[in-house]
Design an enzyme around this catalytic site. Structure first.
Site, PDB file in Angstrom:
ATOM      1  N   GLU A  17       0.858  -1.189   0.000  1.00  0.00           N
ATOM      2  CA  GLU A  17       0.000   0.000   0.000  1.00  0.00           C
ATOM      3  C   GLU A  17       0.889   1.231   0.000  1.00  0.00           C
ATOM      4  OE1 GLU A  17      -3.590   0.021   2.484  1.00  0.00           O
ATOM      5  OE2 GLU A  17      -2.942   1.978   3.230  1.00  0.00           O
ATOM      6  N   ALA A  51      -7.998  11.775   2.563  1.00  0.00           N
ATOM      7  CA  ALA A  51      -9.217  12.024   3.336  1.00  0.00           C
ATOM      8  C   ALA A  51     -10.084  13.057   2.625  1.00  0.00           C
ATOM      9  CB  ALA A  51      -8.849  12.510   4.732  1.00  0.00           C
ATOM     10  N   ALA A 127     -20.323   1.812   3.444  1.00  0.00           N
ATOM     11  CA  ALA A 127     -19.577   1.277   2.292  1.00  0.00           C
ATOM     12  C   ALA A 127     -20.408   0.274   1.486  1.00  0.00           C
ATOM     13  CB  ALA A 127     -18.280   0.634   2.779  1.00  0.00           C
TER      14      ALA A 127
HETATM   15  P1  FAD Z   1     -18.225   0.865   6.643  1.00  0.00           P
HETATM   16  O1  FAD Z   1     -18.049  -0.538   6.209  1.00  0.00           O
HETATM   17  O2  FAD Z   1     -19.368   1.617   6.082  1.00  0.00           O
HETATM   18  O3  FAD Z   1     -18.305   0.859   8.241  1.00  0.00           O
HETATM   19  C1  FAD Z   1     -18.224   2.087   8.974  1.00  0.00           C
HETATM   20  C2  FAD Z   1     -18.896   1.924  10.332  1.00  0.00           C
HETATM   21  O4  FAD Z   1     -20.311   1.807  10.168  1.00  0.00           O
HETATM   22  C3  FAD Z   1     -18.479   0.658  11.112  1.00  0.00           C
HETATM   23  O5  FAD Z   1     -18.485   0.990  12.480  1.00  0.00           O
HETATM   24  C4  FAD Z   1     -19.581  -0.342  10.799  1.00  0.00           C
HETATM   25  O6  FAD Z   1     -19.743  -1.314  11.830  1.00  0.00           O
HETATM   26  C5  FAD Z   1     -20.797   0.579  10.695  1.00  0.00           C
HETATM   27  N1  FAD Z   1     -21.808   0.096   9.754  1.00  0.00           N
HETATM   28  C6  FAD Z   1     -21.608  -0.455   8.539  1.00  0.00           C
HETATM   29  N2  FAD Z   1     -22.786  -0.716   7.945  1.00  0.00           N
HETATM   30  C7  FAD Z   1     -23.750  -0.303   8.790  1.00  0.00           C
HETATM   31  C8  FAD Z   1     -25.175  -0.295   8.762  1.00  0.00           C
HETATM   32  N3  FAD Z   1     -25.843  -0.787   7.698  1.00  0.00           N
HETATM   33  N4  FAD Z   1     -25.865   0.225   9.827  1.00  0.00           N
HETATM   34  C9  FAD Z   1     -25.214   0.721  10.894  1.00  0.00           C
HETATM   35  N5  FAD Z   1     -23.859   0.736  11.003  1.00  0.00           N
HETATM   36  C10 FAD Z   1     -23.149   0.226   9.959  1.00  0.00           C
HETATM   37  N6  FAD Z   1      -9.671   5.983   4.542  1.00  0.00           N
HETATM   38  C11 FAD Z   1      -9.403   6.944   3.617  1.00  0.00           C
HETATM   39  O7  FAD Z   1      -9.842   8.093   3.770  1.00  0.00           O
HETATM   40  N7  FAD Z   1      -8.641   6.673   2.506  1.00  0.00           N
HETATM   41  C12 FAD Z   1      -8.133   5.432   2.266  1.00  0.00           C
HETATM   42  O8  FAD Z   1      -7.455   5.201   1.258  1.00  0.00           O
HETATM   43  C13 FAD Z   1      -8.387   4.392   3.223  1.00  0.00           C
HETATM   44  N8  FAD Z   1      -7.915   3.140   3.032  1.00  0.00           N
HETATM   45  C14 FAD Z   1      -8.204   2.154   3.945  1.00  0.00           C
HETATM   46  C15 FAD Z   1      -7.721   0.864   3.713  1.00  0.00           C
HETATM   47  C16 FAD Z   1      -8.000  -0.168   4.604  1.00  0.00           C
HETATM   48  C17 FAD Z   1      -7.476  -1.553   4.354  1.00  0.00           C
HETATM   49  C18 FAD Z   1      -8.764   0.112   5.791  1.00  0.00           C
HETATM   50  C19 FAD Z   1      -9.044  -0.986   6.778  1.00  0.00           C
HETATM   51  C20 FAD Z   1      -9.244   1.393   6.013  1.00  0.00           C
HETATM   52  C21 FAD Z   1      -8.973   2.426   5.110  1.00  0.00           C
HETATM   53  N9  FAD Z   1      -9.447   3.734   5.303  1.00  0.00           N
HETATM   54  C22 FAD Z   1      -9.184   4.721   4.377  1.00  0.00           C
HETATM   55  C23 FAD Z   1     -10.196   4.092   6.524  1.00  0.00           C
HETATM   56  C24 FAD Z   1     -11.736   3.961   6.367  1.00  0.00           C
HETATM   57  O9  FAD Z   1     -12.170   4.891   5.414  1.00  0.00           O
HETATM   58  C25 FAD Z   1     -12.369   4.219   7.736  1.00  0.00           C
HETATM   59  O10 FAD Z   1     -12.055   3.195   8.638  1.00  0.00           O
HETATM   60  C26 FAD Z   1     -13.872   4.482   7.715  1.00  0.00           C
HETATM   61  O11 FAD Z   1     -14.237   5.031   8.999  1.00  0.00           O
HETATM   62  C27 FAD Z   1     -14.735   3.261   7.517  1.00  0.00           C
HETATM   63  O12 FAD Z   1     -14.760   2.874   6.212  1.00  0.00           O
HETATM   64  P2  FAD Z   1     -15.463   1.467   5.809  1.00  0.00           P
HETATM   65  O13 FAD Z   1     -15.475   1.383   4.344  1.00  0.00           O
HETATM   66  O14 FAD Z   1     -14.863   0.357   6.566  1.00  0.00           O
HETATM   67  O15 FAD Z   1     -16.948   1.761   6.363  1.00  0.00           O
END
Ligand code: FAD
Length: 288
Positions: A17, A51, A127
């Site tokens: 990465e 971000a 997501a």
């Molecule tokens: P989600 O999967 O949407 O989850 C977010 C939160 O919402 C979690 O607490 C989950 O339990 C909760 N949730 C999910 N679905 C629901 C639902 N239906 N109802 C209620 N609650 C729900 N950030 C950046 O800005 N740029 C990057 O390039 C980047 N790369 C990353 C790479 C990796 C491998 C990882 C692990 C993280 C990365 N991040 C990055 C950070 C990420 O954007 C944050 O952790 C963000 O807060 C959550 O993104 P997510 O896609 O996991 O969200």
């Protein structure tokens, strides 16, 4: 090539990465590092998304260069926070036009300075909604984030797993985890995900500790716990940059060796754009 195909033929799939240079730094500053990363022959390189989309054009430009000039498979991170549907669709078109087939689809964190940002005002609140949208429109290979110790905003780990399963079912090909420092937590996570029927490949994300302060800051932002043995290393070497770097490299190498011995699907190394240290880790882990 779709990265999910790699997981069918190779174990472990080795990925790096990298992050785009800050906007006030010339984009060319990453190219020298890319040359050196190329020599390490990763299976693919992923490029983070600044971000709030601050470096979105750079993400695509660098991912495109990796794929089309360096001939290494690449994956662009994409967050939907603050984006309209039209903006997301424009980005998808741009990815497609650049011959990019792999997306790490994320919700993203709150924009800088807005810790109470209301995600329900987003077009895609979580997501899984972004992933369903990408699936419905284009033929991309889609990866998503997973949290070995639970997402930092999750009140109950059980719920985090339920949402993860929902996310996978919305069209995820493979998962990449948040960094962690204790492999036991990862193995426990694999048991839990298998128990709820998550069957796609899960690649552990490994971040080497180069500086004690940096890792404390990152861990506090993402919620990763720092085990006692790592605290001891940081206490011992934290005041000497080179000693800390070497200790961090050894810690990450031994984490990776153990993961490989336990048959993981892949290793996703958070390189911090440092080819020299990444090379040492791969060498120590027997991957070069
Ligand atoms: P989600 O999967 O949407 O989850 C977010 C939160 O919402 C979690 O607490 C989950 O339990 C909760 N949730 C999910 N679905 C629901 C639902 N239906 N109802 C209620 N609650 C729900 N950030 C950046 O800005 N740029 C990057 O390039 C980047 N790369 C990353 C790479 C990796 C491998 C990882 C692990 C993280 C990365 N991040 C990055 C950070 C990420 O954007 C944050 O952790 C963000 O807060 C959550 O993104 P997510 O896609 O996991 O969200």
């Amino acid at each position: 090539m779709k990265i999910v195909e790699l997981f069918k033929t190779k174990k472990p799939v080795i990925s790096f990465e990298i992050f785009p240079p800050k906007l006030d730094t010339p984009i060319e500053s990453i190219f020298d590092a890319l040359e050196q990363f190329k020599a390490l022959k990763p299976d693919y390189i992923s490029v983070t998304y600044g971000a709030g989309g601050s470096a979105k054009d750079r993400t695509i430009e660098i991912a495109s260069k990796i794929k089309n000039e360096y001939s290494i498979e690449s994956m662009a991170h994409l967050t939907c926070v603050g984006h309209s549907k039209e903006e997301i669709d424009k980005l998808l078109v741009s990815l497609h036009e650049n011959n990019l087939e792999n997306i790490l689809a994320l919700r993203g964190d709150p924009p800088i300075g807005q810790p109470d940002f209301d995600f329900s005002k987003n077009v895609f609140e979580y997501a899984n909604e972004l992933i369903s949208h990408i699936r419905s429109k284009n033929d991309f290979c889609i990866a998503a984030a997973a949290y070995v110790e639970g997402h930092i905003n999750s009140i109950r780990l059980k719920d985090d797993l339920v949402y993860l399963k929902q996310k996978v079912d919305s069209g995820v090909d493979f998962l990449v985890t948040q960094l962690f420092f204790e492999n036991r937590n990862f193995y426990d996570f694999l048991d839990k995900t298998a128990a709820i029927g998550i069957n796609c490949p899960i690649t552990p994300g490994i971040m080497p500790v180069f500086k004690a302060d940096q890792i404390k800051r990152i861990a506090s932002l993402c919620g990763a716990s720092i085990p006692a043995k790592l605290v001891l290393l940081m206490d011992k070497y934290g005041n000497n940059d080179e000693d800390m770097r070497k200790a961090g490299i050894e810690y990450a190498s031994s984490q990776i060796r153990n993961l490989i011995d336990n048959g993981v699907d892949g290793i996703h190394l958070l390189t911090m754009n440092r080819p020299k240290s990444s090379k040492e880790i791969l060498q120590n882990a027997g991957l070069l």
